[in-house]
Design an enzyme around this catalytic site. Structure first.
Site, PDB file in Angstrom:
ATOM      1  N   CYS A 107       0.797  -1.228   0.000  1.00  0.00           N
ATOM      2  CA  CYS A 107       0.000   0.000   0.000  1.00  0.00           C
ATOM      3  C   CYS A 107       0.831   1.282   0.000  1.00  0.00           C
ATOM      4  CB  CYS A 107      -0.954   0.006   1.192  1.00  0.00           C
ATOM      5  SG  CYS A 107      -2.147  -1.343   1.139  1.00  0.00           S
ATOM      6  N   HIS A 147      -9.109   3.319  -2.548  1.00  0.00           N
ATOM      7  CA  HIS A 147      -7.718   2.940  -2.268  1.00  0.00           C
ATOM      8  C   HIS A 147      -7.183   2.016  -3.360  1.00  0.00           C
ATOM      9  CE1 HIS A 147      -4.123   1.625  -0.400  1.00  0.00           C
ATOM     10  NE2 HIS A 147      -4.612   0.699   0.409  1.00  0.00           N
ATOM     11  N   CYS A 173      -0.367   2.427   6.394  1.00  0.00           N
ATOM     12  CA  CYS A 173       0.046   1.106   6.857  1.00  0.00           C
ATOM     13  C   CYS A 173       0.365   0.245   5.644  1.00  0.00           C
ATOM     14  CB  CYS A 173      -1.027   0.470   7.728  1.00  0.00           C
ATOM     15  SG  CYS A 173      -2.642   0.294   6.933  1.00  0.00           S
TER      16      CYS A 173
END
Length: 424
Positions: free
Chosen positions: A123, A377, A408
């Site tokens: 991510c 996302h 994160c």
């Protein structure tokens, strides 16, 4: 070692007094401009599409990436051959999208003499691309480069970790790397007492902030409208132009969020409404050595002041920003109180709430235009998208200020970067 002790102590429920996690008195210090500064020249992003249901459901990632590469170069009138390198963050394409990204480069009119690489730090891939280009500038490999992120979650499968040794059964931490992301959210909520109410409150705020920002046109300067082809329910092709983020839900209410069932565990608190959306999108950020930007007459949108990546336990990977942000702030010589905006990725409301509370960040400083719960996302894109959104919002505010981008990272990490906006 100290950070590991802090993390382990917190996981065990023991109080800790790490000053790095405390909000200290305001001490913002703006350093003098240096010719060797790594600066952000410009950045653009596509709208964020709803995966499998939105305007980009049939659009390949090379087309999304090409749209932002082309727009950034055209906006600042930079000759493509002046780029020293391109780094692209991607998670789901084979080989981190190495072939796809090189194809996008050529579709954008960038010559073969410009090298390109891709990076997958899950991510944080888009932010890692920024760090990689900044590193090349700092070590003298080149003076200007492009950092990007792209993901088509519509067209790429998830959930296959690849070929893994059976020896992972011998290591608890190795096994934890395969914990489903939704379960890591439940672990954070249970271990640190993040209630369903807090998660839904945070999710509602994200939707409300994003809806307000969208209605006020706050994203207009950063978004590149993309004309593409989509297949309708009958399989017929239709040409459309996607010009705004598709995941924003202005009609979201607490009552509606409260009705949603737990998505990952019976009796759990993580739902579709307080988790990030599965999405498609791309973003590109042009970086340069300050001296080169000034030589070429390029604008300076921001300055990269620090970057940090840390490791945390894989089964509560969402706590990563709570440890990455202090590390990045320490490198920049700053505190929480010195920062005007924190762009913290909302993978799940549980982990975002934990990080905000842990660091004592005032709510009004967190994702003022909404975050991934509302905007979406697209994994490899998010870090680069956050940089673009952060610096454009600081530019709108006009005054010299600092901002942080953080997220994160699956398998147990966190990343953070500190940027300075130089003021209008």
């Amino acid at each position: 070692m100290h950070r590991l002790q802090v993390v382990l102590g917190h996981l065990a429920g023991r109080p800790e007094s790490s000053s790095a996690l405390q909000a200290a008195p305001c001490s913002a210090r703006f350093p003098q401009a240096s010719a060797s500064d790594v600066v952000v020249v410009h950045g653009r992003r596509t709208p964020i599409g709803r995966a499998s249901r939105g305007g980009f459901k049939n659009t390949t990632p090379d087309e999304l990436l090409s749209a932002v590469l082309t727009a950034v170069l055209q906006d600042v009138r930079l000759k493509p051959e002046q780029l020293g390198d391109i780094s692209v963050g991607n998670v789901l394409e084979p080989g981190a999208g190495a072939v796809m990204a090189r194809i996008a480069q050529f579709l954008s009119g960038i010559p073969e003499t410009v090298p390109l690489s891709t990076v997958n730090r899950q991510c944080s891939s888009g932010l890692q691309a920024v760090a990689n280009i900044a590193g090349g500038i700092r070590n003298g490999s080149y003076d200007i480069g492009m950092a990007c992120g792209v993901e088509s979650m519509s067209l790429s499968g998830m959930g296959n970790p690849g070929n893994i040794s059976s020896r992972l059964l011998e290591s608890e931490k190795a096994r934890d790397c395969l914990t489903p992301m939704g379960m890591t959210s439940e672990n954070v909520a249970e271990r640190f007492g993040i209630s369903r109410q807090k998660q839904d409150d945070f999710a509602l705020a994200s939707q409300q902030k994003a809806a307000s920002a969208q209605s006020r046109g706050c994203f207009r300067a950063e978004i590149v409208p993309v004309t593409t082809t989509v297949l309708d329910d009958k399989g017929d092709k239709k040409t459309i132009t996607v010009s705004q983020d598709e995941g924003v839900r202005p009609s979201t209410t607490m009552q509606g969020l409260a009705k949603l069932k737990p998505a990952f565990k019976d009796g759990g608190s993580t739902t579709a409404g307080n988790s990030s959306q599965v999405s498609d999108g791309a973003a590109a950020v042009l970086l340069a050595r300050r001296s080169k930007a000034e030589e070429l007459g390029l604008p300076i949108l921001g300055v990269l002041r620090s970057y940090a990546v840390v490791g945390v336990p894989p089964d509560v990977m969402g706590i990563g920003p709570a440890y990455a942000i202090p590390a990045a702030l320490q490198k920049a010589g700053l505190t929480v109180n010195d920062i005007d905006i924190f762009e913290i990725n909302e993978a799940f409301a549980s982990q975002a709430v934990y990080c905000v509370e842990k660091l004592g960040i005032p709510a009004e400083k967190v994702n003022p235009l909404g975050g991934a719960i509302a905007l979406g996302h697209p994994l490899g894109c998010t870090g680069a998208r956050q940089v673009v959104t952060l610096l454009n919002e600081l530019k709108r505010r006009g005054r010299r200020a600092y901002g942080v981008v953080s997220m994160c990272i699956g398998t147990g990490m966190g990343a953070a970067a500190v940027f300075e906006y130089p003021g209008n």
